[in-house]
Design a protein around this motif. Structure first.
Motif, short mmCIF file in Angstrom:
data_model
loop_
_atom_site.label_atom_id
_atom_site.label_comp_id
_atom_site.label_asym_id
_atom_site.label_seq_id
_atom_site.Cartn_x
_atom_site.Cartn_y
_atom_site.Cartn_z
N PHE A 189 0.84 -1.20 0.00
CA PHE A 189 0.00 0.00 0.00
C PHE A 189 0.88 1.25 0.00
N THR A 190 0.24 2.40 -0.23
CA THR A 190 0.92 3.68 -0.22
C THR A 190 0.18 4.64 0.70
N THR A 191 0.91 5.31 1.58
CA THR A 191 0.34 6.37 2.40
C THR A 191 0.90 7.70 1.94
N GLN A 192 0.17 8.76 2.25
CA GLN A 192 0.60 10.09 1.83
C GLN A 192 0.32 11.11 2.93
N ARG A 193 1.31 11.96 3.19
CA ARG A 193 1.11 13.11 4.07
C ARG A 193 1.21 14.39 3.22
N THR A 194 0.21 15.25 3.35
CA THR A 194 0.22 16.55 2.70
C THR A 194 0.17 17.61 3.80
N ARG A 195 1.14 18.51 3.81
CA ARG A 195 1.25 19.46 4.92
C ARG A 195 1.55 20.87 4.38
N LEU A 196 0.95 21.88 5.00
CA LEU A 196 1.19 23.27 4.66
C LEU A 196 1.49 24.04 5.95
N ASN A 197 2.63 24.73 5.98
CA ASN A 197 3.08 25.44 7.17
C ASN A 197 3.17 26.94 6.89
N LEU A 198 2.53 27.74 7.73
CA LEU A 198 2.60 29.19 7.64
C LEU A 198 3.16 29.74 8.95
N GLY A 199 4.28 30.44 8.85
CA GLY A 199 4.91 31.00 10.04
C GLY A 199 5.05 32.51 9.94
N TYR A 200 5.04 33.17 11.10
CA TYR A 200 5.18 34.64 11.16
C TYR A 200 5.96 34.97 12.43
N ALA A 201 6.98 35.79 12.28
CA ALA A 201 7.79 36.19 13.44
C ALA A 201 7.98 37.69 13.43
N ALA A 202 7.53 38.35 14.49
CA ALA A 202 7.73 39.78 14.69
C ALA A 202 8.71 39.97 15.84
N GLU A 203 8.89 41.19 16.23
CA GLU A 203 9.89 41.47 17.27
C GLU A 203 9.51 40.86 18.61
N ARG A 204 8.21 40.82 18.92
CA ARG A 204 7.81 40.37 20.26
C ARG A 204 6.93 39.12 20.26
N PHE A 205 6.67 38.53 19.10
CA PHE A 205 5.93 37.28 19.13
C PHE A 205 6.20 36.49 17.86
N ARG A 206 5.90 35.18 17.95
CA ARG A 206 6.01 34.28 16.81
C ARG A 206 4.70 33.52 16.67
N PHE A 207 4.46 33.01 15.46
CA PHE A 207 3.21 32.31 15.18
C PHE A 207 3.47 31.23 14.14
#
Length: 459
Positions: A43-61
């Motif tokens: 069999f075949t498995t698949q992972r599909t992933r999308l990552n969105l990151g944001y970094a400012a001076e006082r916080f990260r997301f």
């Protein structure tokens, strides 16, 4: 995570990356020895992933969404019995408290939300990235680092969504998803109600030393006439230990660790268990050899005791340590007749070898010799019998080829075989009529694009 776009007004950093990873597998004894009349699965498995990151001076997301599927498994409508296929892998925000004026340290921050928790070599806490679903926690982590000192504290509290929700009454947590999904690895069968941990480390020129204190709490249960119900209160499991990762020279790396697990297991039984490990890695030109051993304590399955001595490697990455075929401490239970209460523990003596033929082409060959960590009851003698089976479980051979076709495209192929014994047959349910040899092969193609790379060609 990805290439950075700089906005001059706020010095914000944005990243957008993705992943499509397919893995085609031929299984003929992966996880447990195959029955004599069993046919191999493909069999075949698949992972599909999308990552969105944001970094400012006082916080990260960061938010990371993913979908995991077996090719061909979809119905015209997705049944609830299939579990969640599209879900949030990570979604967290991190508030940075340190600055150059009032709190003058390298980093002091609070990170809250769904997140991967990874420390050291992922032995006890890791993201289990090999598994297509991977591992994450809903938690709050306070992070501190300054001039080589690290101190983190983490907290989590889980609750059911349904009748006993916080805005109604009661706070019992069954820790078991309604869909037929195994919660976690190691055959634990239920998620923790809450957890707390402290991690401390010191890094320097010669490596790193770390300390870990981890407590996970499980909802108490009661069983009447073979019916188990959840009741108020928790059973608390405590794990403490230390690890050292030393690099005395560029050609030698040394690793050692020791952990103790005590108080109560998830069912409230007294718990006294431990794990010790030591390894060395020697590099000569393009070749690295890595001898070592792991010992995880277990129960004497020939004589029932009141204390549970089975060490559980928490929420780490078993696939990385105890053989690629995942016979031990993975989803497949490991114990006499498949019972975790009758798990004898494990001694793994290994020799791992790596040859980097080119910068983008690597070969690995791992050899494992497995033994039971305690006495194993003979098949027909019952739980309290004195008669025991031989302690040797078998030999596993893992071979992998890893090739980077492009910067963001990788192909990996592997073959593994387990040369098992009759004792190993006893410890993998159902314990009867099995072959002594299992094998497994896979081909994995991994695309990991950075969608913003062209926005900053200097990177």
């Amino acid at each position: 995570m990805g290439v950075v776009i700089i906005h001059t007004s706020s010095l914000a950093q944005v990243s957008l990356t993705g992943q499509i990873r397919t893995r085609t597998e031929l299984r003929d004894g992966q996880g447990t020895l195959p029955a004599k009349d069993a046919k191999a699965s493909f069999f075949t498995t698949q992972r599909t992933r999308l990552n969105l990151g944001y970094a400012a001076e006082r916080f990260r997301f960061l938010t990371s969404v993913q979908e995991v599927r077996v090719w061909g498994s979809d119905q015209s409508t997705i049944s609830n019995l299939e579990g969640s296929k599209f879900f949030l892998h990570q979604a967290w925000g991190e508030l940075i408290l340190s600055d150059s004026v009032t709190i003058k340290v390298d980093n002091l921050s609070v990170k809250a939300g769904r997140q991967e928790i990874i420390y050291d070599d992922s032995r006890l806490l890791g993201n289990l990235d090999w598994l297509q679903q991977a591992r994450r926690h809903d938690a709050v982590v306070i992070r501190f680092s300054h001039k080589g000192w690290i101190a983190d504290a983490g907290f989590a509290f889980n609750q059911n969504h349904g009748q006993d929700t916080p805005n109604k009454s009661g706070s019992l947590y069954n820790g078991i998803p309604t869909a037929p999904v195994v919660p976690g690895t190691n055959g634990i069968g239920m998620l923790y109600k809450s957890m707390q941990y402290g991690y401390f480390a010191r890094t320097g020129k010669l490596g790193k030393a770390s300390l870990l204190f981890f407590k996970d709490d499980f909802q108490k249960t009661t069983t009447v006439e073979n019916t188990t119900t959840f009741v108020p209160g928790v059973n608390s499991r405590v794990t403490v230990g230390a690890a050292v990762f030393a690099t005395p020279s560029e050609h030698i790396k040394l690793t050692s660790a020791a952990y103790y697990q005590g108080n109560q297991d998830k069912l409230g039984n007294p718990l006294e268990a431990y794990n010790v490990t030591a390894a060395a890695a020697f590099k000569v030109y393009k070749f690295t050899t890595n001898p070592g051993f792991d010992f995880l304590s277990g129960n004497n399955t020939a004589r029932q005791g009141k204390v549970n001595r089975r060490f559980d490697p928490l929420y780490g990455t078993p696939h990385k340590f105890w053989g690629m075929m995942d016979y031990f401490y993975a989803a497949d239970q490991f114990g006499v007749d498949g019972s975790l209460s009758r798990s004898p523990g494990l001694l793994d003596i290994y020799l791992k070898n790596t040859f980097a033929a080119k910068e983008n082409l690597v070969f690995t060959l791992d050899l494992h010799e497995f033994y039971a960590g305690n006495k194993v009851a003979a098949a027909t003698e019952g739980a309290t019998a004195e008669k025991t089976a031989a302690g040797r479980l078998g030999t596993e051979i893992d071979f992998v080829v890893n090739y980077n076709i492009l910067k963001n495209v990788n192909i990996e192929a592997g073959y593994a075989t387990m040369l098992g014994t009759t004792t190993l047959d006893l410890l993998k349910a159902p314990a009867a009529n099995k072959q002594n040899t299992g094998q497994w092969a896979y081909l994995m193609l991994n695309f990991a694009p950075d969608f913003l790379a062209k926005a900053n060609p200097g990177k």
